[in-house]
Scaffold this active site. Structure first.
Site, short mmCIF file in Angstrom:
data_model
loop_
_atom_site.label_atom_id
_atom_site.label_comp_id
_atom_site.label_asym_id
_atom_site.label_seq_id
_atom_site.Cartn_x
_atom_site.Cartn_y
_atom_site.Cartn_z
N GLY A 16 0.84 -1.21 0.00
CA GLY A 16 0.00 0.00 0.00
C GLY A 16 0.86 1.25 0.00
N ALA A 17 1.95 1.20 -0.76
CA ALA A 17 2.92 2.31 -0.75
C ALA A 17 2.63 3.35 -1.82
CB ALA A 17 4.33 1.75 -0.93
N GLY A 20 -1.40 7.54 0.59
CA GLY A 20 -1.66 7.68 2.02
C GLY A 20 -0.46 7.49 2.92
N ILE A 21 -0.71 6.82 4.05
CA ILE A 21 0.34 6.71 5.06
C ILE A 21 1.44 5.75 4.62
CG2 ILE A 21 -1.20 7.36 6.96
CD1 ILE A 21 -1.56 4.50 7.71
N GLY A 22 1.11 4.79 3.76
CA GLY A 22 2.14 3.87 3.25
C GLY A 22 3.16 4.61 2.41
N SER A 145 -6.05 -0.73 13.56
CA SER A 145 -6.84 0.50 13.73
C SER A 145 -7.60 0.48 15.05
CB SER A 145 -7.85 0.63 12.59
OG SER A 145 -8.73 1.71 12.85
N TYR A 170 -14.93 -4.13 8.33
CA TYR A 170 -13.64 -3.45 8.52
C TYR A 170 -13.16 -3.60 9.96
CZ TYR A 170 -10.12 0.26 8.65
OH TYR A 170 -8.95 0.95 8.82
N1 LIG Z 1 -6.77 6.71 7.13
C1 LIG Z 1 -7.12 6.38 8.37
O1 LIG Z 1 -7.74 7.17 9.13
C2 LIG Z 1 -6.75 5.04 8.93
C3 LIG Z 1 -7.02 4.79 10.28
C4 LIG Z 1 -6.68 3.55 10.82
C5 LIG Z 1 -6.08 2.60 10.02
N2 LIG Z 1 -5.84 2.86 8.70
C6 LIG Z 1 -5.20 1.79 7.91
O2 LIG Z 1 -4.09 2.33 7.24
C7 LIG Z 1 -3.80 1.53 6.08
C8 LIG Z 1 -3.50 2.44 4.90
O3 LIG Z 1 -4.63 3.23 4.64
P1 LIG Z 1 -4.57 4.73 4.08
O4 LIG Z 1 -5.36 5.56 5.02
O5 LIG Z 1 -3.19 5.14 3.75
O6 LIG Z 1 -5.49 4.56 2.77
P2 LIG Z 1 -5.21 4.78 1.21
O7 LIG Z 1 -4.66 6.14 0.96
O8 LIG Z 1 -6.49 4.39 0.56
O9 LIG Z 1 -4.07 3.72 0.88
C9 LIG Z 1 -4.35 2.35 0.81
C10 LIG Z 1 -3.23 1.66 0.07
O10 LIG Z 1 -3.56 0.26 -0.03
C11 LIG Z 1 -3.50 -0.10 -1.40
N3 LIG Z 1 -4.46 -1.14 -1.73
C12 LIG Z 1 -5.82 -1.08 -1.62
N4 LIG Z 1 -6.35 -2.22 -2.09
C13 LIG Z 1 -5.33 -2.99 -2.49
C14 LIG Z 1 -5.24 -4.27 -3.08
N5 LIG Z 1 -6.33 -5.00 -3.36
N6 LIG Z 1 -4.02 -4.78 -3.36
C15 LIG Z 1 -2.90 -4.06 -3.10
N7 LIG Z 1 -2.92 -2.84 -2.56
C16 LIG Z 1 -4.12 -2.31 -2.26
C17 LIG Z 1 -3.83 1.16 -2.16
O11 LIG Z 1 -3.41 1.05 -3.49
P3 LIG Z 1 -4.08 1.96 -4.66
O12 LIG Z 1 -3.21 3.18 -4.77
O13 LIG Z 1 -4.01 1.08 -5.87
O14 LIG Z 1 -5.50 2.28 -4.25
C18 LIG Z 1 -3.05 2.19 -1.34
O15 LIG Z 1 -1.69 2.16 -1.68
C19 LIG Z 1 -5.01 0.61 5.90
O16 LIG Z 1 -4.67 -0.68 6.37
C20 LIG Z 1 -6.08 1.23 6.81
O17 LIG Z 1 -6.97 0.26 7.30
C21 LIG Z 1 -6.16 4.06 8.14
#
Ligand SMILES: NC(=O)c1ccc[n+]([C@@H]2O[C@H](COP(=O)([O-])OP(=O)(O)OC[C@H]3O[C@@H](n4cnc5c(N)ncnc54)[C@H](OP(=O)(O)O)[C@@H]3O)[C@@H](O)[C@H]2O)c1
Length: 297
Positions: A16-17, A20-22, A145, A170
């Protein structure tokens, strides 16, 4: 490489790089001078992120591998590529995740949230145990989370066909991340591998936006009002990735160990989840493929 950074020789893999946070955490690891393998599902987005991160950080030791992590065959293919290229992996960050407002199933017939947010963490870690062991100080950081609070694991109803709610699916997957980390830490400590997980905070990323409709509108408004930046959330991943020591199996909030919910501390639940996960991924696990097998079961 930026003038201040020298190659650390460390090999870090982050899923997930592309967003977002990745993406922020990947940039931090790159700035340190790690060899960083970025994983994402979309080759075009991956290539764009790779080029931007190389330009931003000056680190040429970055690469991108594409895999849809909701498919266990793709997780297996990714692990095979990683193992072919890197005898040793020092850090695995399980971060890719999503929330699906409408119920869907993976190509393997598993409820999609559980497949992507939990089973991919489980199988990728399992398949990379050998290279992590060869690091001598391997580390697995899983992004969980706060949403796990009030979650019910309910492994007897994995498909969630009746009364599906995206939020509940989720929540369950994030509870699974914490239980997985506990069980993993116990199993892998003898190989010198540390496992921990974190809540990154409520962070303004693209998370949830794909769902559209009222849900995405409400989430967008909440993000504008209350969320912290991706830099803050990614920084919390980096903290766990680079801290000198971590409490094995622990759940971190704001860079400190924090007790998760009672359900997330249940050893029987962690073990049951482990067995169910083994069963669901059996077809793609192949400890015999490792030169020095280090099975985690
Ligand atoms: N944002 C928050 O408030 C929050 C809070 C708690 C936990 N989290 C956790 O943080 C993590 C990262 O989330 P984020 O907030 O950074 O969201 P994000 O910006 O939507 O990033 C998600 C990443 O995961 C990738 N991804 C999604 N589906 C995938 C798949 N089927 N195969 C491979 N990669 C996939 C996305 O790739 P694409 O670029 O192709 O979409 C993107 O790189 C998640 O595990 C989420 O549950 C987030």
């Amino acid at each position: 490489m930026p003038p201040s950074a020298t190659a650390t020789g460390r090999v870090s893999v982050i899923t997930g790089a592309t967003s977002g946070i990745g993406r922020v955490a990947a940039a931090g690891l790159a700035r340190r001078g790690d060899t960083v393998i970025l994983v994402g599902r979309d080759p075009a987005r991956g290539q764009a992120a790779l080029e931007q991160l190389v330009a931003e950080t000056g680190n040429p030791l970055l690469s991108f591998l594409a895999a849809d992590l909701s498919s266990m065959a793709e997780v297996r293919r990714l692990a095979d590529q990683l193992r072919a290229r890197h005898d040793r992996i020092d850090l695995l960050v399980n971060n890719a995740g999503a929330l699906f407002q409408r119920r869907r199933e993976s190509v393997d017939g598993v409820e999609l949230t559980f497949a992507l947010n939990h089973l991919a963490y489980f199988l990728l870690t399992d398949l990379l145990t050998g290279p992590l062991q060869r690091s001598g100080a391997g580390r697995v950081v899983s992004v969980a989370s706060m949403a796990h609070r009030n979650a019910v694991l309910n492994l007897d109803d994995l498909p969630l066909v009746r009364g599906y709610s995206g939020w509940r699916a989720y929540q369950r997957s994030k509870l699974a991340n914490i239980l997985f980390t506990r069980a993993l830490a116990r199993r892998l400590s003898r190989f010198g591998i540390t496992a921990a997980c974190l809540h990154p905070g409520f962070i303004a990323t693209r998370f949830g936006d794909d769902n559209g409709g009222l849900f995405a509108l409400a989430l967008g408004a909440a993000k504008r009002l209350f969320a912290e930046s991706a830099e803050v959330g990614g920084g919390r991943i980096l903290f766990l990735a680079t801290a000198l020591t971590l409490e094995p199996g622990a759940y971190y909030v704001r860079n400190r160990v924090s007790p998760p919910s009672a359900a997330a501390q249940s050893e029987p639940a962690a073990e049951r989840l482990w067995q169910v996960s083994l069963e669901l991924t059996r077809q793609w696990r192949d400890p015999g493929a490792e030169a020095a097998p280090a099975p985690i079961s």
